[in-house]
Scaffold this motif. Structure first.
Motif, PDB file in Angstrom:
ATOM      1  N   ARG A  76      66.322   1.564  57.241  1.00 53.84           N
ATOM      2  CA  ARG A  76      65.751   1.541  55.714  1.00 53.84           C
ATOM      3  C   ARG A  76      66.192   0.091  55.412  1.00 53.84           C
ATOM      4  N   LEU A  77      65.205  -0.794  55.246  1.00 55.54           N
ATOM      5  CA  LEU A  77      65.479  -2.208  55.472  1.00 55.54           C
ATOM      6  C   LEU A  77      64.988  -2.685  53.974  1.00 55.54           C
ATOM      7  N   ARG A  78      65.626  -3.701  53.404  1.00 52.27           N
ATOM      8  CA  ARG A  78      65.159  -4.512  52.188  1.00 52.27           C
ATOM      9  C   ARG A  78      65.375  -6.030  52.340  1.00 52.27           C
ATOM     10  N   GLU A  79      64.966  -6.694  51.667  1.00 50.82           N
ATOM     11  CA  GLU A  79      65.313  -8.219  51.706  1.00 50.82           C
ATOM     12  C   GLU A  79      66.415  -8.226  50.663  1.00 50.82           C
ATOM     13  N   ARG A  80      67.422  -9.294  51.133  1.00 45.15           N
ATOM     14  CA  ARG A  80      68.452  -9.790  50.349  1.00 45.15           C
ATOM     15  C   ARG A  80      67.938 -10.460  49.473  1.00 45.15           C
ATOM     16  N   GLY A  81      68.445 -10.236  48.025  1.00 45.12           N
ATOM     17  CA  GLY A  81      68.056 -11.166  46.944  1.00 45.12           C
ATOM     18  C   GLY A  81      67.800 -10.418  45.662  1.00 45.12           C
ATOM     19  N   TYR A  82      67.678 -11.077  44.453  1.00 46.96           N
ATOM     20  CA  TYR A  82      67.561 -10.723  43.132  1.00 46.96           C
ATOM     21  C   TYR A  82      66.314  -9.983  43.186  1.00 46.96           C
ATOM     22  N   MET A  83      65.335 -10.369  44.005  1.00 40.95           N
ATOM     23  CA  MET A  83      63.979  -9.709  43.886  1.00 40.95           C
ATOM     24  C   MET A  83      63.958  -8.277  44.216  1.00 40.95           C
ATOM     25  N   THR A  84      64.917  -7.800  45.134  1.00 42.37           N
ATOM     26  CA  THR A  84      64.826  -6.381  45.520  1.00 42.37           C
ATOM     27  C   THR A  84      65.525  -5.457  44.526  1.00 42.37           C
ATOM     28  N   LEU A  85      66.574  -5.963  43.621  1.00 37.37           N
ATOM     29  CA  LEU A  85      66.968  -5.395  42.480  1.00 37.37           C
ATOM     30  C   LEU A  85      66.180  -5.598  41.248  1.00 37.37           C
ATOM     31  N   LEU A  86      65.322  -6.476  41.153  1.00 38.73           N
ATOM     32  CA  LEU A  86      64.267  -6.688  40.212  1.00 38.73           C
ATOM     33  C   LEU A  86      63.281  -5.295  40.338  1.00 38.73           C
ATOM     34  N   ARG A  87      62.784  -5.225  41.634  1.00 37.67           N
ATOM     35  CA  ARG A  87      62.123  -4.208  41.893  1.00 37.67           C
ATOM     36  C   ARG A  87      62.523  -3.005  41.622  1.00 37.67           C
ATOM     37  N   THR A  88      63.781  -2.903  41.887  1.00 41.63           N
ATOM     38  CA  THR A  88      64.417  -1.637  41.377  1.00 41.63           C
ATOM     39  C   THR A  88      64.446  -1.168  39.932  1.00 41.63           C
ATOM     40  N   ILE A  89      64.524  -2.363  39.286  1.00 40.78           N
ATOM     41  CA  ILE A  89      64.286  -2.247  37.650  1.00 40.78           C
ATOM     42  C   ILE A  89      62.968  -1.830  37.193  1.00 40.78           C
ATOM     43  N   VAL A  90      62.030  -2.530  37.920  1.00 39.84           N
ATOM     44  CA  VAL A  90      60.686  -2.225  37.548  1.00 39.84           C
ATOM     45  C   VAL A  90      60.276  -0.802  37.668  1.00 39.84           C
ATOM     46  N   GLY A  91      60.787  -0.324  39.047  1.00 38.49           N
ATOM     47  CA  GLY A  91      60.336   1.028  39.313  1.00 38.49           C
ATOM     48  C   GLY A  91      61.080   2.196  38.764  1.00 38.49           C
ATOM     49  N   CYS A 118      61.964 -18.542  35.971  1.00 34.59           N
ATOM     50  CA  CYS A 118      60.504 -18.527  35.611  1.00 34.59           C
ATOM     51  C   CYS A 118      60.400 -17.504  34.770  1.00 34.59           C
ATOM     52  N   LEU A 119      60.928 -16.171  35.011  1.00 34.86           N
ATOM     53  CA  LEU A 119      61.047 -14.967  34.323  1.00 34.86           C
ATOM     54  C   LEU A 119      61.541 -15.204  33.094  1.00 34.86           C
ATOM     55  N   LEU A 120      62.835 -16.082  33.098  1.00 39.51           N
ATOM     56  CA  LEU A 120      63.473 -16.093  31.531  1.00 39.51           C
ATOM     57  C   LEU A 120      62.589 -16.844  30.687  1.00 39.51           C
ATOM     58  N   GLU A 121      61.645 -17.861  31.176  1.00 42.68           N
ATOM     59  CA  GLU A 121      60.960 -18.599  30.358  1.00 42.68           C
ATOM     60  C   GLU A 121      59.920 -17.732  29.774  1.00 42.68           C
ATOM     61  N   GLU A 180      69.497 -13.728  34.155  1.00 41.71           N
ATOM     62  CA  GLU A 180      70.692 -14.675  33.471  1.00 41.71           C
ATOM     63  C   GLU A 180      71.893 -14.787  34.274  1.00 41.71           C
ATOM     64  N   LEU A 181      72.252 -13.625  34.886  1.00 39.68           N
ATOM     65  CA  LEU A 181      73.475 -13.645  35.873  1.00 39.68           C
ATOM     66  C   LEU A 181      73.169 -14.583  36.922  1.00 39.68           C
ATOM     67  N   VAL A 182      72.022 -14.577  37.445  1.00 40.32           N
ATOM     68  CA  VAL A 182      71.654 -15.367  38.802  1.00 40.32           C
ATOM     69  C   VAL A 182      71.598 -16.813  38.338  1.00 40.32           C
ATOM     70  N   ALA A 183      70.962 -17.005  37.190  1.00 47.02           N
ATOM     71  CA  ALA A 183      70.633 -18.568  36.816  1.00 47.02           C
ATOM     72  C   ALA A 183      71.732 -19.123  36.241  1.00 47.02           C
ATOM     73  N   ALA A 184      72.959 -18.225  35.845  1.00 43.54           N
ATOM     74  CA  ALA A 184      74.225 -18.920  35.301  1.00 43.54           C
ATOM     75  C   ALA A 184      75.203 -18.998  36.600  1.00 43.54           C
ATOM     76  N   GLY A 185      74.738 -18.520  37.774  1.00 45.95           N
ATOM     77  CA  GLY A 185      75.574 -18.746  38.913  1.00 45.95           C
ATOM     78  C   GLY A 185      76.645 -17.729  39.059  1.00 45.95           C
ATOM     79  N   GLU A 186      76.716 -16.577  38.333  1.00 44.88           N
ATOM     80  CA  GLU A 186      77.462 -15.649  37.964  1.00 44.88           C
ATOM     81  C   GLU A 186      77.319 -14.446  39.084  1.00 44.88           C
ATOM     82  N   LEU A 187      76.265 -14.823  39.572  1.00 44.54           N
ATOM     83  CA  LEU A 187      75.777 -13.451  40.692  1.00 44.54           C
ATOM     84  C   LEU A 187      75.056 -14.369  41.808  1.00 44.54           C
ATOM     85  N   ASP A 188      75.650 -14.274  42.941  1.00 42.21           N
ATOM     86  CA  ASP A 188      75.161 -15.147  44.187  1.00 42.21           C
ATOM     87  C   ASP A 188      74.964 -14.145  45.413  1.00 42.21           C
TER      88      ASP A 188
END
Length: 205
Positions: A35-50, A77-80, A104-112
């Motif tokens: 069960r493989l997913r891409e690393r990065g914020y997009m995967t968690l964003l898709r979790t939120i959307v779903g 881009c989303l924050l804009e 916001e956490l990613v853009a602020a560098g608090e979540l890498d």
């Protein structure tokens, strides 16, 4: 990426060597697929959307987001985008709040996502700072996107039921009991979690 097929096989073989019931179950249902997913914020964003919508509805929202923001859009881009723009993509006020929290956490560098804490509990604590992301979602991310080998999502009902069937228990164990039952499966609990889903879903059982 998550646990590879080779890693899954090696870890389950190790478990089977010290847990006869795992060995018997492997004989019955075979090895699970990765069960493989891409690393990065997009995967968690898709979790939120779903969250709390059908697979089809989530896919439709994601297509609208990519159409409006562009494929591979950045957190900035989303924050804009304003409320109405994101609402037109299907995101409710609540989902927008969760998505903005993540971005916001990613853009602020608090979540890498390339440098999450090596300690699993610390990583879970950091990920659950995102609004709308609870322990289960954080654990699933760490297992599927990072391939952390000892993640054990004990709150997952299918994991609990898989454990019940695998161990021949009369009742489905609650989350606390499921964690305790799995202590001897460390440090391969991630592979065991994937196997319990596989075992639970097998139509032959």
């Amino acid at each position: 990426m998550g646990l590879t097929a080779e890693k899954l096989r090696d870890d389950l073989d190790a478990l089977a060597s010290r847990e006869p019931r795992v060995a018997v179950a492997l004989e019955r249902v075979g090895y699970p697929k990765p069960r493989l997913r891409e690393r990065g914020y997009m995967t968690l964003l898709r979790t939120i959307v779903g969250q709390q919508v059908s697979v089809a509805a989530a896919a439709s929202m994601w297509r609208k987001l990519e159409a409006g923001l562009g494929p591979g859009f950045t957190p900035a881009c989303l924050l804009e985008r304003d409320f109405d723009t994101l609402r037109a993509c299907g995101l409710s006020r609540q989902k927008q709040g969760y998505a903005r929290s993540l971005c916001e956490l990613v853009a602020a560098g608090e979540l890498d996502f390339e440098g999450l804490p090596a300690d699993d509990e610390e990583a879970i604590a950091l990920l659950t700072r995102i609004k709308g992301i609870g322990r289960w979602s954080a654990e699933i991310y760490l297992l599927f996107a990072e391939g952390r080998p000892d993640i054990w999502p004990a709150g997952d009902l299918a994991v609990q039921e898989g454990v019940r069937r695998l161990l021949g228990l009369e009742d489905r164990p609650a989350e606390k009991a499921t964690r305790q039952l799995a202590e001897s499966w460390s440090p391969q609990r991630g592979a065991m979690a994937i196997f319990t889903w596989h075992f639970y879903a097998n139509p032959a059982l």
